[in-house]
Design an enzyme around this catalytic site. Structure first.
Site, PDB file in Angstrom:
ATOM      1  N   SER A 267       0.861  -1.197   0.000  1.00 22.19           N
ATOM      2  CA  SER A 267       0.000   0.000   0.000  1.00 22.19           C
ATOM      3  C   SER A 267       0.890   1.237   0.000  1.00 22.19           C
ATOM      4  O   SER A 267       2.108   1.137   0.228  1.00 22.19           O
ATOM      5  CB  SER A 267      -0.879   0.016   1.252  1.00 22.19           C
ATOM      6  OG  SER A 267      -0.067   0.236   2.395  1.00 22.19           O
TER       7      SER A 267
ATOM      8  N   ASP B  87      -1.005  -1.477  -4.031  1.00 16.70           N
ATOM      9  CA  ASP B  87      -2.379  -1.621  -3.541  1.00 16.70           C
ATOM     10  C   ASP B  87      -2.973  -0.221  -3.300  1.00 16.70           C
ATOM     11  O   ASP B  87      -2.357   0.606  -2.629  1.00 16.70           O
ATOM     12  CB  ASP B  87      -2.296  -2.405  -2.208  1.00 16.70           C
ATOM     13  CG  ASP B  87      -3.644  -2.860  -1.700  1.00 16.70           C
ATOM     14  OD1 ASP B  87      -4.580  -2.989  -2.512  1.00 16.70           O
ATOM     15  OD2 ASP B  87      -3.758  -3.114  -0.478  1.00 16.70           O
ATOM     16  N   HIS B  88      -4.129   0.037  -3.857  1.00 19.77           N
ATOM     17  CA  HIS B  88      -4.835   1.316  -3.642  1.00 19.77           C
ATOM     18  C   HIS B  88      -4.012   2.549  -3.996  1.00 19.77           C
ATOM     19  O   HIS B  88      -3.937   3.500  -3.208  1.00 19.77           O
ATOM     20  CB  HIS B  88      -5.332   1.435  -2.195  1.00 19.77           C
ATOM     21  CG  HIS B  88      -6.398   0.446  -1.857  1.00 19.77           C
ATOM     22  ND1 HIS B  88      -7.701   0.571  -2.279  1.00 19.77           N
ATOM     23  CD2 HIS B  88      -6.335  -0.710  -1.155  1.00 19.77           C
ATOM     24  CE1 HIS B  88      -8.408  -0.469  -1.844  1.00 19.77           C
ATOM     25  NE2 HIS B  88      -7.593  -1.271  -1.172  1.00 19.77           N
TER      26      HIS B  88
ATOM     27  N   HIS C  42     -12.844  -3.515   4.174  1.00 23.94           N
ATOM     28  CA  HIS C  42     -11.495  -3.569   4.750  1.00 23.94           C
ATOM     29  C   HIS C  42     -11.517  -3.663   6.281  1.00 23.94           C
ATOM     30  O   HIS C  42     -12.468  -3.236   6.914  1.00 23.94           O
ATOM     31  CB  HIS C  42     -10.702  -2.328   4.333  1.00 23.94           C
ATOM     32  CG  HIS C  42     -10.371  -2.319   2.875  1.00 23.94           C
ATOM     33  ND1 HIS C  42     -10.985  -1.490   1.978  1.00 23.94           N
ATOM     34  CD2 HIS C  42      -9.502  -3.079   2.167  1.00 23.94           C
ATOM     35  CE1 HIS C  42     -10.501  -1.719   0.766  1.00 23.94           C
ATOM     36  NE2 HIS C  42      -9.602  -2.678   0.856  1.00 23.94           N
TER      37      HIS C  42
ATOM     38  N   HIS D  52     -11.376  -7.105  -2.838  1.00 19.98           N
ATOM     39  CA  HIS D  52     -10.641  -6.532  -1.705  1.00 19.98           C
ATOM     40  C   HIS D  52     -11.349  -6.934  -0.413  1.00 19.98           C
ATOM     41  O   HIS D  52     -12.409  -7.553  -0.437  1.00 19.98           O
ATOM     42  CB  HIS D  52     -10.631  -4.995  -1.825  1.00 19.98           C
ATOM     43  CG  HIS D  52      -9.632  -4.502  -2.814  1.00 19.98           C
ATOM     44  ND1 HIS D  52      -8.519  -3.791  -2.454  1.00 19.98           N
ATOM     45  CD2 HIS D  52      -9.570  -4.651  -4.161  1.00 19.98           C
ATOM     46  CE1 HIS D  52      -7.813  -3.514  -3.534  1.00 19.98           C
ATOM     47  NE2 HIS D  52      -8.426  -4.023  -4.586  1.00 19.98           N
TER      48      HIS D  52
ATOM     49  N   ASN E 111      -7.675 -10.212  -1.972  1.00 22.67           N
ATOM     50  CA  ASN E 111      -6.767  -9.421  -1.116  1.00 22.67           C
ATOM     51  C   ASN E 111      -6.955  -9.763   0.358  1.00 22.67           C
ATOM     52  O   ASN E 111      -8.071  -9.677   0.882  1.00 22.67           O
ATOM     53  CB  ASN E 111      -7.070  -7.932  -1.281  1.00 22.67           C
ATOM     54  CG  ASN E 111      -6.629  -7.383  -2.610  1.00 22.67           C
ATOM     55  OD1 ASN E 111      -6.263  -8.134  -3.509  1.00 22.67           O
ATOM     56  ND2 ASN E 111      -6.649  -6.076  -2.738  1.00 22.67           N
TER      57      ASN E 111
ATOM     58  N   ASP F  36      -5.122  -8.895   4.083  1.00 23.43           N
ATOM     59  CA  ASP F  36      -4.139  -8.181   4.899  1.00 23.43           C
ATOM     60  C   ASP F  36      -4.458  -8.352   6.386  1.00 23.43           C
ATOM     61  O   ASP F  36      -3.621  -8.794   7.179  1.00 23.43           O
ATOM     62  CB  ASP F  36      -4.139  -6.682   4.515  1.00 23.43           C
ATOM     63  CG  ASP F  36      -3.025  -5.915   5.209  1.00 23.43           C
ATOM     64  OD1 ASP F  36      -2.217  -6.537   5.921  1.00 23.43           O
ATOM     65  OD2 ASP F  36      -2.957  -4.685   5.053  1.00 23.43           O
TER      66      ASP F  36
HETATM   67  P1  13P Z   1      -8.642  -7.037   4.538  1.00 21.09           P
HETATM   68  O1  13P Z   1      -8.610  -5.831   5.451  1.00 21.09           O
HETATM   69  O2  13P Z   1      -9.958  -7.703   4.591  1.00 21.09           O
HETATM   70  O3  13P Z   1      -7.527  -7.959   4.801  1.00 21.09           O
HETATM   71  O4  13P Z   1      -8.482  -6.486   3.033  1.00 21.09           O
HETATM   72  C1  13P Z   1      -7.213  -6.168   2.523  1.00 21.09           C
HETATM   73  C2  13P Z   1      -7.289  -5.421   1.238  1.00 21.09           C
HETATM   74  O5  13P Z   1      -8.293  -5.340   0.576  1.00 21.09           O
HETATM   75  C3  13P Z   1      -6.034  -4.806   0.762  1.00 21.09           C
HETATM   76  O6  13P Z   1      -6.253  -4.058  -0.396  1.00 21.09           O
HETATM   77  O1  G3H Z   2      -6.600  -2.036   1.919  1.00 20.93           O
HETATM   78  C1  G3H Z   2      -5.674  -1.653   2.614  1.00 20.93           C
HETATM   79  C2  G3H Z   2      -4.619  -2.580   3.090  1.00 20.93           C
HETATM   80  O2  G3H Z   2      -5.073  -3.396   4.132  1.00 20.93           O
HETATM   81  C3  G3H Z   2      -3.378  -1.817   3.447  1.00 20.93           C
HETATM   82  O3  G3H Z   2      -3.524  -1.112   4.628  1.00 20.93           O
HETATM   83  O4  G3H Z   2      -2.902   1.257   4.114  1.00 20.93           O
HETATM   84  O5  G3H Z   2      -2.778   0.348   6.464  1.00 20.93           O
HETATM   85  O6  G3H Z   2      -1.124  -0.376   4.727  1.00 20.93           O
HETATM   86  P1  G3H Z   2      -2.524   0.098   4.997  1.00 20.93           P
HETATM   87 ZN    ZN Z   3      -8.152  -3.132  -0.510  1.00 18.89          ZN
END
Ligand code: 13P
Ligand code: G3H
Ligand code: ZN
Length: 330
Positions: A56, A93-94, A189, A232, A275, A277
């Site tokens: 990210s 990511d994002h 998320h 996601h 995805n 995380d």
């Molecule tokens: P989670 O928070 O459900 O693990 O999703 C992660 C995500 O979408 C990262 O882009």
């Molecule tokens: O979708 C987001 C991911 O879980 C990454 O999270 O921006 O805290 O690194 P972060």
């Molecule tokens: Zn995401």
């Protein structure tokens, strides 16, 4: 400028094609540090799964762009050293701007997401198209997003989902030229995906969240057959991890995720990237809390980060084998 091909990385194009045809999804695991990267590579080599190493913008700031480029190259070499050269994608990511996507491409990313979902439909198209035009010059694949996930996304808090409108997807994909599309069908998320009042209780008294909107997914598949779809917010928030965290001094309330059987089901469709995380964060935190509270004399980081890495690896092997179906597909 470093090209990802020189680092031994691959883009997502071929992986997605095979995943759709094979009825499985490629894991996209986020990482910020060495132990997470080691766990991901160990787990995916051991289960012979292709993998998307996902970073990210926050992770990029945390880890440093130059170190990340060498870590990704290190991941490729590490997999070979472990005995199996799995395909590895390095993915942003994002991404929230053209400049960030461009910079990641210059630092060796093989895939980027441009998340224009907070913009108007027209502005999302314009921004996504600009990123695609740049990325494709370097054979870097691009993920776009339509619809808004409930929860926190891009620092924007949405109370409710804005589900992806199936009637938009064909137009969006055509006008932008994206290689894959993230959609909103009820995932979100973080570790608090649903409020308890949105859930029902099963016979054992366990909270069961509302099902994903498979009807929307099917409608999208009908309109763009064979086009790679991304989910996601697909952590399942294992309750044993939540319990362990809370019984070792943590305080996670109402942590609820997406049931694994629904993700297994989604993996069989055009959903070819999932995805995850938060589940990794929970696994690491549970292990660290256990060690530190049961062995208060420990102060060598290897003594708690080592077990955290092992717990992560175990979780990721489980995801590849039992949830996404990506094991033995590398
Ligand atoms: P989670 O928070 O459900 O693990 O999703 C992660 C995500 O979408 C990262 O882009
Ligand atoms: O979708 C987001 C991911 O879980 C990454 O999270 O921006 O805290 O690194 P972060
Ligand atoms: Zn995401």
């Amino acid at each position: 400028m470093v090209n990802y091909k020189d680092l031994g990385l691959v883009n997502s194009r071929e992986l997605f094609k095979k995943a759709i045809n094979g009825g499985y999804a490629i894991p996209a695991f986020n990482f910020n540090n060495m132990e997470q990267m080691q766990a991901i590579i160990q787990a995916c080599v051991e289960s012979k799964s292709p993998v998307i190493l996902q970073v990210s913008s926050g992770a990029r700031k945390y880890a440093n762009q130059t170190l990340l480029r060498y870590m990704a190259q290190g991941a490729v070499e590490y997999a070979k050293e472990l005995g199996y050269a799995i395909p590895i994608v390095l993915h942003l990511d994002h991404g929230d701007s053209f400049e960030l996507c461009k910079s990641c491409i210059e630092y060796g990313f093989s895939s980027v997401m441009i998340d224009g979902s907070a913009h108007s439909y027209e502005d999302n198209i314009a921004l996504t198209k600009k990123v695609v035009e740049y990325a494709h010059k370097y054979d870097v694949t691009v993920e776009g997003e339509l619809g808004v996930l409930a929860g926190i996304e891009d620092d924007v808090k949405a109370a409710e989902h804005v589900y992806t409108r199936p009637e938009d997807v064909e137009d969006f994909v055509k006008k932008t030229g994206v290689d894959s599309l993230a959609i909103s069908i009820g995932t979100s998320h973080g570790a608090n995906k649903f409020r308890p009042e949105q859930c029902t209780r099963n016979a054992e008294g366990i909270l069961v969240p509302p099902p994903l909107r498979f009807d929307i997914l099917r409608e999208i598949e009908k309109r763009i057959p064979g086009f790679p779809i991304v989910l996601h917010g697909s952590s399942s928030v294992p309750q044993d991890l939540v319990k362990s965290i809370n019984s070792h001094g943590g305080n996670l309330k109402d942590a609820i995720g997406i049931p694994e059987d629904q993700l297994r089901e989604a993996s069989k469709s055009a959903v070819c990237k999932i995805n995850i995380d938060s589940d990794g964060r929970l696994a690491m935190t549970a292990a660290v809390r256990e060690v530190l509270s049961e062995q208060p004399e420990v102060f060598d980081p290897r003594k708690y980060l080592g077990p955290a890495r092992d717990r992560l690896k175990e979780l990721y092997i489980h995801k590849c084998k039992e949830v996404l179906g990506s094991a033995n597909k590398a």
